[in-house]
Design an enzyme around this catalytic site. Sequence first.
Site, PDB file in Angstrom:
ATOM      1  N   GLN A  44       0.982  -1.213   0.007  1.00  0.00           N
ATOM      2  CA  GLN A  44       0.007   0.022   0.100  1.00  0.00           C
ATOM      3  C   GLN A  44       0.808   1.243   0.078  1.00  0.00           C
ATOM      4  O   GLN A  44       2.063   1.241   0.345  1.00  0.00           O
ATOM      5  CB  GLN A  44      -1.049   0.098   1.288  1.00  0.00           C
ATOM      6  CG  GLN A  44      -0.099  -0.210   2.460  1.00  0.00           C
ATOM      7  CD  GLN A  44      -0.985  -0.687   3.557  1.00  0.00           C
ATOM      8  OE1 GLN A  44      -2.375  -0.988   3.734  1.00  0.00           O
ATOM      9  NE2 GLN A  44      -0.179  -1.418   4.802  1.00  0.00           N
ATOM     10  N   TYR A  74      -9.464   5.201  19.858  1.00  0.00           N
ATOM     11  CA  TYR A  74      -9.652   3.890  19.190  1.00  0.00           C
ATOM     12  C   TYR A  74      -8.589   2.838  19.974  1.00  0.00           C
ATOM     13  O   TYR A  74      -9.225   1.732  20.126  1.00  0.00           O
ATOM     14  CB  TYR A  74      -9.264   4.219  17.683  1.00  0.00           C
ATOM     15  CG  TYR A  74      -9.295   3.016  16.933  1.00  0.00           C
ATOM     16  CD1 TYR A  74     -10.629   2.631  16.533  1.00  0.00           C
ATOM     17  CD2 TYR A  74      -8.281   2.373  16.775  1.00  0.00           C
ATOM     18  CE1 TYR A  74     -10.490   1.653  15.552  1.00  0.00           C
ATOM     19  CE2 TYR A  74      -8.153   0.994  16.004  1.00  0.00           C
ATOM     20  CZ  TYR A  74      -9.309   0.722  15.387  1.00  0.00           C
ATOM     21  OH  TYR A  74      -9.214  -0.327  14.526  1.00  0.00           O
ATOM     22  N   GLN A  75      -7.505   3.163  20.328  1.00  0.00           N
ATOM     23  CA  GLN A  75      -6.681   2.109  20.699  1.00  0.00           C
ATOM     24  C   GLN A  75      -7.221   1.676  22.056  1.00  0.00           C
ATOM     25  O   GLN A  75      -6.984   0.316  22.308  1.00  0.00           O
ATOM     26  CB  GLN A  75      -5.172   2.547  20.873  1.00  0.00           C
ATOM     27  CG  GLN A  75      -4.744   3.837  19.843  1.00  0.00           C
ATOM     28  CD  GLN A  75      -4.535   3.122  18.573  1.00  0.00           C
ATOM     29  OE1 GLN A  75      -4.528   2.042  18.155  1.00  0.00           O
ATOM     30  NE2 GLN A  75      -3.877   3.969  17.873  1.00  0.00           N
ATOM     31  N   ASP A  99       0.904   0.306  13.695  1.00  0.00           N
ATOM     32  CA  ASP A  99       1.263   1.476  14.624  1.00  0.00           C
ATOM     33  C   ASP A  99       1.720   0.999  15.873  1.00  0.00           C
ATOM     34  O   ASP A  99       2.449   1.915  16.426  1.00  0.00           O
ATOM     35  CB  ASP A  99       0.350   2.449  14.410  1.00  0.00           C
ATOM     36  CG  ASP A  99      -1.077   2.066  15.016  1.00  0.00           C
ATOM     37  OD1 ASP A  99      -1.541   1.824  16.255  1.00  0.00           O
ATOM     38  OD2 ASP A  99      -1.898   1.633  13.885  1.00  0.00           O
ATOM     39  N   GLY A 151      -2.950 -12.372   8.226  1.00  0.00           N
ATOM     40  CA  GLY A 151      -3.569 -12.381   9.284  1.00  0.00           C
ATOM     41  C   GLY A 151      -4.534 -13.699   9.006  1.00  0.00           C
ATOM     42  O   GLY A 151      -4.594 -14.511  10.109  1.00  0.00           O
ATOM     43  N   ASP A 168      -7.263  -5.154  14.539  1.00  0.00           N
ATOM     44  CA  ASP A 168      -7.184  -3.924  14.171  1.00  0.00           C
ATOM     45  C   ASP A 168      -6.998  -3.617  12.785  1.00  0.00           C
ATOM     46  O   ASP A 168      -5.945  -3.325  12.210  1.00  0.00           O
ATOM     47  CB  ASP A 168      -6.230  -3.159  15.008  1.00  0.00           C
ATOM     48  CG  ASP A 168      -6.190  -1.739  14.746  1.00  0.00           C
ATOM     49  OD1 ASP A 168      -6.606  -1.105  14.448  1.00  0.00           O
ATOM     50  OD2 ASP A 168      -4.887  -1.157  15.616  1.00  0.00           O
ATOM     51  N   TYR A 236     -12.067  10.094  12.240  1.00  0.00           N
ATOM     52  CA  TYR A 236     -12.589   8.864  11.245  1.00  0.00           C
ATOM     53  C   TYR A 236     -13.887   9.344  10.528  1.00  0.00           C
ATOM     54  O   TYR A 236     -14.596  10.436  11.102  1.00  0.00           O
ATOM     55  CB  TYR A 236     -12.752   7.781  12.136  1.00  0.00           C
ATOM     56  CG  TYR A 236     -11.541   6.899  12.296  1.00  0.00           C
ATOM     57  CD1 TYR A 236     -10.447   7.220  11.757  1.00  0.00           C
ATOM     58  CD2 TYR A 236     -11.690   5.777  13.347  1.00  0.00           C
ATOM     59  CE1 TYR A 236      -9.083   6.273  12.190  1.00  0.00           C
ATOM     60  CE2 TYR A 236     -10.522   4.991  13.727  1.00  0.00           C
ATOM     61  CZ  TYR A 236      -9.258   5.383  12.832  1.00  0.00           C
ATOM     62  OH  TYR A 236      -8.290   4.679  13.259  1.00  0.00           O
TER      63      TYR A 236
HETATM   64  C1  JFQ Z   1      -5.154   2.128  13.903  1.00  0.00           C
HETATM   65  N1  JFQ Z   1      -4.584   1.401  14.985  1.00  0.00           N
HETATM   66  C2  JFQ Z   1      -5.920   1.297  12.986  1.00  0.00           C
HETATM   67  N2  JFQ Z   1      -7.985   1.335  11.955  1.00  0.00           N
HETATM   68  C3  JFQ Z   1      -6.651   2.026  12.051  1.00  0.00           C
HETATM   69  N3  JFQ Z   1     -11.457   4.059   8.185  1.00  0.00           N
HETATM   70  C4  JFQ Z   1      -8.638   2.044  10.721  1.00  0.00           C
HETATM   71  C5  JFQ Z   1      -8.439   3.120   9.925  1.00  0.00           C
HETATM   72  C6  JFQ Z   1      -9.307   3.523   8.836  1.00  0.00           C
HETATM   73  C7  JFQ Z   1     -10.654   3.520   9.387  1.00  0.00           C
HETATM   74  C8  JFQ Z   1     -11.184   2.613  10.051  1.00  0.00           C
HETATM   75  C9  JFQ Z   1     -10.216   2.067  11.195  1.00  0.00           C
END
Ligand code: JFQ
Length: 291
Positions: A44, A74-75, A99, A151, A168, A236
């Site tokens: 990518q 999120y994390q 990350d 995965g 994730d 997001y």
């Molecule tokens: C971060 N650790 C991972 N997760 C990112 N549209 C995704 C990124 C893209 C978003 C949805 C969650």
Amino acid sequence: MTNNMINLNTVKNGWFSEICPMWPGVALSLEIMETLYSEKSRFQQIDLYQTRHHGKMLVLDGIIQLTEFDEFTYQEMMAHLPLFSHPDPKNILVIGGGDGGVLREIGRHPQVAKIDFCEIDEAVIAVSKEFLPSLACGYDDPRVKVHIGDGHAFVKNKINAYDVIIVDSSDPIGPGEALFKKSFYEGLKNALKPGGIIATQGESIFMHQDWVVTLAGITRELFLVQAYANICVPTYPGGNIGICMGSLGPELVRPARQISQILQDQLKYYTPQIHKAAFVLPHFVEKLLKE
Ligand code: JFQ
């Protein structure tokens, strides 16, 4: 949908705009000061920007993965919702999330003994270690064992191995696509120990209702207990994202264990109260998920 449909030409006049066919007609724009990294990996396009107001930002194939401004929401929830729903999480698998942010959060749990981590693109790990040390510190944990690879394939070879599995993933376009299929979820189920729990990136109740319904349907069919949590992530699409969860025993919508004061003091988003609140969904989503 393939990833070559994504508009990669997204920086104009000092602003990055996230444009994607998965959320047509809307773009989130952030002001950029500098491009710190821009390379195509085997899988990518990887871009790392210094934004003006939101810290550094990681972008894969034109899609925002995180900003330093709000990554904690999120994390923390991806890690602490399943880990606090489980009475004694010891063996953990994380798929995706190069990350390192989810690893950082899992590492805060002293009873965790082993964390297998499977990421398809080692270039994302390298870029994060170089530019996002506050996330990639997750790799410093001696309990973490890194596996570079797919995965889906990794999980197929695991039976009765994990208490908690966290997926994730990026969106279901590009390298993340295989992680949204029922056969992958069957693999996750088989890889769990009795009473195990999964948590997967569940897209947005506003922007991707079809995916939310699909993922909730798969987990409802395969698992004893199923639940969907909604969390705030301002950067997001739609300002929110879901976490789709399945369990082979424990209930999910309230913590199974108390949080220590030491751990609570380290967190910015997760509390036992927000654990419960995250599963309370708007009426239209309740109806969607019943269908
Ligand atoms: C971060 N650790 C991972 N997760 C990112 N549209 C995704 C990124 C893209 C978003 C949805 C969650």
